[in-house]
Scaffold this motif. Sequence first.
Motif, PDB file in Angstrom:
ATOM      1  N   PRO A  26       0.813  -1.221   0.000  1.00 37.46           N
ATOM      2  CA  PRO A  26       0.000   0.000   0.000  1.00 37.46           C
ATOM      3  C   PRO A  26       0.845   1.269   0.000  1.00 37.46           C
ATOM      4  O   PRO A  26       1.928   1.307   0.577  1.00 37.46           O
ATOM      5  N   LEU A  27       0.320   2.301  -0.662  1.00 38.89           N
ATOM      6  CA  LEU A  27       0.859   3.648  -0.531  1.00 38.89           C
ATOM      7  C   LEU A  27       0.068   4.296   0.591  1.00 38.89           C
ATOM      8  O   LEU A  27      -1.160   4.397   0.516  1.00 38.89           O
ATOM      9  N   ILE A  28       0.750   4.704   1.657  1.00 38.38           N
ATOM     10  CA  ILE A  28       0.099   5.289   2.837  1.00 38.38           C
ATOM     11  C   ILE A  28       0.689   6.679   3.011  1.00 38.38           C
ATOM     12  O   ILE A  28       1.815   6.830   3.470  1.00 38.38           O
ATOM     13  N   ARG A  29      -0.070   7.714   2.613  1.00 44.00           N
ATOM     14  CA  ARG A  29       0.496   9.053   2.571  1.00 44.00           C
ATOM     15  C   ARG A  29      -0.490  10.094   3.121  1.00 44.00           C
ATOM     16  O   ARG A  29      -1.674  10.077   2.806  1.00 44.00           O
ATOM     17  N   GLY A  30       0.043  10.983   3.963  1.00 44.52           N
ATOM     18  CA  GLY A  30      -0.724  12.130   4.434  1.00 44.52           C
ATOM     19  C   GLY A  30      -1.875  11.788   5.356  1.00 44.52           C
ATOM     20  O   GLY A  30      -2.850  12.529   5.433  1.00 44.52           O
ATOM     21  N   ASN A  31      -1.774  10.687   6.081  1.00 47.62           N
ATOM     22  CA  ASN A  31      -2.822  10.274   7.008  1.00 47.62           C
ATOM     23  C   ASN A  31      -2.497  10.714   8.429  1.00 47.62           C
ATOM     24  O   ASN A  31      -1.347  10.967   8.762  1.00 47.62           O
ATOM     25  N   ASP A  32      -3.526  10.767   9.259  1.00 48.50           N
ATOM     26  CA  ASP A  32      -3.377  11.092  10.673  1.00 48.50           C
ATOM     27  C   ASP A  32      -3.820   9.876  11.472  1.00 48.50           C
ATOM     28  O   ASP A  32      -4.988   9.476  11.398  1.00 48.50           O
ATOM     29  N   PHE A  33      -2.878   9.276  12.198  1.00 48.52           N
ATOM     30  CA  PHE A  33      -3.159   8.101  13.015  1.00 48.52           C
ATOM     31  C   PHE A  33      -3.329   8.548  14.460  1.00 48.52           C
ATOM     32  O   PHE A  33      -2.351   8.818  15.148  1.00 48.52           O
ATOM     33  N   GLY A  34      -4.581   8.642  14.892  1.00 51.41           N
ATOM     34  CA  GLY A  34      -4.890   9.094  16.238  1.00 51.41           C
ATOM     35  C   GLY A  34      -4.734   7.979  17.253  1.00 51.41           C
ATOM     36  O   GLY A  34      -4.269   6.879  16.937  1.00 51.41           O
ATOM     37  N   PRO A  35      -5.141   8.236  18.498  1.00 49.99           N
ATOM     38  CA  PRO A  35      -4.982   7.221  19.543  1.00 49.99           C
ATOM     39  C   PRO A  35      -5.856   6.005  19.282  1.00 49.99           C
ATOM     40  O   PRO A  35      -6.915   6.100  18.659  1.00 49.99           O
ATOM     41  N   GLY A  36      -5.383   4.875  19.781  1.00 54.34           N
ATOM     42  CA  GLY A  36      -6.157   3.639  19.693  1.00 54.34           C
ATOM     43  C   GLY A  36      -6.961   3.433  20.962  1.00 54.34           C
ATOM     44  O   GLY A  36      -6.885   4.211  21.908  1.00 54.34           O
ATOM     45  N   ARG A  37      -7.756   2.369  20.963  1.00 55.39           N
ATOM     46  CA  ARG A  37      -8.520   2.012  22.156  1.00 55.39           C
ATOM     47  C   ARG A  37      -7.763   0.938  22.932  1.00 55.39           C
ATOM     48  O   ARG A  37      -7.079   0.109  22.342  1.00 55.39           O
ATOM     49  N   GLU A  38      -7.911   0.964  24.225  1.00 54.08           N
ATOM     50  CA  GLU A  38      -7.364  -0.049  25.134  1.00 54.08           C
ATOM     51  C   GLU A  38      -5.932  -0.424  24.777  1.00 54.08           C
ATOM     52  O   GLU A  38      -5.031   0.371  24.938  1.00 54.08           O
ATOM     53  N   GLN A  76      -4.600  -1.271  21.709  1.00 54.59           N
ATOM     54  CA  GLN A  76      -4.163  -1.139  20.324  1.00 54.59           C
ATOM     55  C   GLN A  76      -2.909  -0.277  20.257  1.00 54.59           C
ATOM     56  O   GLN A  76      -2.930   0.895  20.617  1.00 54.59           O
ATOM     57  N   LEU A  77      -1.799  -0.862  19.810  1.00 58.96           N
ATOM     58  CA  LEU A  77      -0.505  -0.179  19.780  1.00 58.96           C
ATOM     59  C   LEU A  77      -0.090   0.280  18.386  1.00 58.96           C
ATOM     60  O   LEU A  77       0.677   1.224  18.251  1.00 58.96           O
ATOM     61  N   TYR A  78      -0.557  -0.418  17.360  1.00 58.66           N
ATOM     62  CA  TYR A  78       0.025  -0.261  16.036  1.00 58.66           C
ATOM     63  C   TYR A  78      -0.851   0.548  15.089  1.00 58.66           C
ATOM     64  O   TYR A  78      -2.036   0.295  14.954  1.00 58.66           O
ATOM     65  N   ALA A  79      -0.223   1.482  14.403  1.00 61.48           N
ATOM     66  CA  ALA A  79      -0.902   2.208  13.339  1.00 61.48           C
ATOM     67  C   ALA A  79      -1.061   1.299  12.126  1.00 61.48           C
ATOM     68  O   ALA A  79      -2.113   1.278  11.498  1.00 61.48           O
ATOM     69  N   ALA A  80      -0.011   0.548  11.792  1.00 62.50           N
ATOM     70  CA  ALA A  80      -0.069  -0.283  10.596  1.00 62.50           C
ATOM     71  C   ALA A  80       0.837  -1.495  10.727  1.00 62.50           C
ATOM     72  O   ALA A  80       1.814  -1.483  11.470  1.00 62.50           O
ATOM     73  N   ARG A  81       0.480  -2.518   9.977  1.00 64.00           N
ATOM     74  CA  ARG A  81       1.285  -3.732   9.811  1.00 64.00           C
ATOM     75  C   ARG A  81       1.515  -3.846   8.314  1.00 64.00           C
ATOM     76  O   ARG A  81       0.576  -4.048   7.546  1.00 64.00           O
ATOM     77  N   ILE A  82       2.783  -3.667   7.889  1.00 63.36           N
ATOM     78  CA  ILE A  82       3.086  -3.671   6.466  1.00 63.36           C
ATOM     79  C   ILE A  82       4.377  -4.437   6.197  1.00 63.36           C
ATOM     80  O   ILE A  82       5.232  -4.553   7.066  1.00 63.36           O
ATOM     81  N   PRO A  83       4.531  -4.954   4.969  1.00 64.22           N
ATOM     82  CA  PRO A  83       5.773  -5.646   4.622  1.00 64.22           C
ATOM     83  C   PRO A  83       6.962  -4.684   4.550  1.00 64.22           C
ATOM     84  O   PRO A  83       6.795  -3.497   4.251  1.00 64.22           O
ATOM     85  N   ALA A  84       8.149  -5.195   4.778  1.00 64.08           N
ATOM     86  CA  ALA A  84       9.362  -4.369   4.725  1.00 64.08           C
ATOM     87  C   ALA A  84       9.492  -3.660   3.378  1.00 64.08           C
ATOM     88  O   ALA A  84       9.892  -2.498   3.322  1.00 64.08           O
ATOM     89  N   ALA A  85       9.134  -4.328   2.302  1.00 63.65           N
ATOM     90  CA  ALA A  85       9.263  -3.737   0.970  1.00 63.65           C
ATOM     91  C   ALA A  85       8.284  -2.587   0.742  1.00 63.65           C
ATOM     92  O   ALA A  85       8.431  -1.843  -0.229  1.00 63.65           O
ATOM     93  N   ALA A  86       7.299  -2.403   1.619  1.00 64.01           N
ATOM     94  CA  ALA A  86       6.316  -1.319   1.465  1.00 64.01           C
ATOM     95  C   ALA A  86       6.572  -0.142   2.402  1.00 64.01           C
ATOM     96  O   ALA A  86       5.888   0.875   2.309  1.00 64.01           O
ATOM     97  N   VAL A  87       7.539  -0.236   3.299  1.00 64.08           N
ATOM     98  CA  VAL A  87       7.774   0.830   4.283  1.00 64.08           C
ATOM     99  C   VAL A  87       8.132   2.151   3.600  1.00 64.08           C
ATOM    100  O   VAL A  87       7.722   3.220   4.049  1.00 64.08           O
TER     101      VAL A  87
END
Length: 159
Positions: A45-57, A59-70
Amino acid sequence: CTIANSSRHGIQMQYANPEIIGNRFLGNGNRDSHYDIYADSTSAPLIRGNDFGPGREQQLYAARIPAAAVGQLQDNSFHPTKCLSILGGTISASDRWRNQGIATYHVQGDIIIAGAGTPVLTLDPGLKLLFAFGKGLRVGSETMPGALVADGQIGRAHV
């Protein structure tokens, strides 16, 4: 677009290459295995210009992505408690991992930088890579070259 309050993942993808641009993620999932964006190892995925706000309880991670997509993670903002989960894999084309102010990149598998064209992975100053037990970063392989630029000094140019 606001993507909020999903019971598990805000967006989940398999064998997909979506463009996720200019959204707000908030309160998706409630466990450490839930993500705002969940990508399998075949997605880029192309992940650009997003705002990752707080999670609930928990939830630690904004995203899970492959190394080749970082390298396709660009110009996002992250709540201070959010981290990224990076799947292992081979980086076979030159790429740059940008410092976006996120706390930690949790690397879940081995990352290999190798390919016919001698790919270079450039890590911006200030990145914190935390590898799972027994996992690591390998530059080059038995049959393919690779290169790494990891200059931890802020303000120094990467060439």
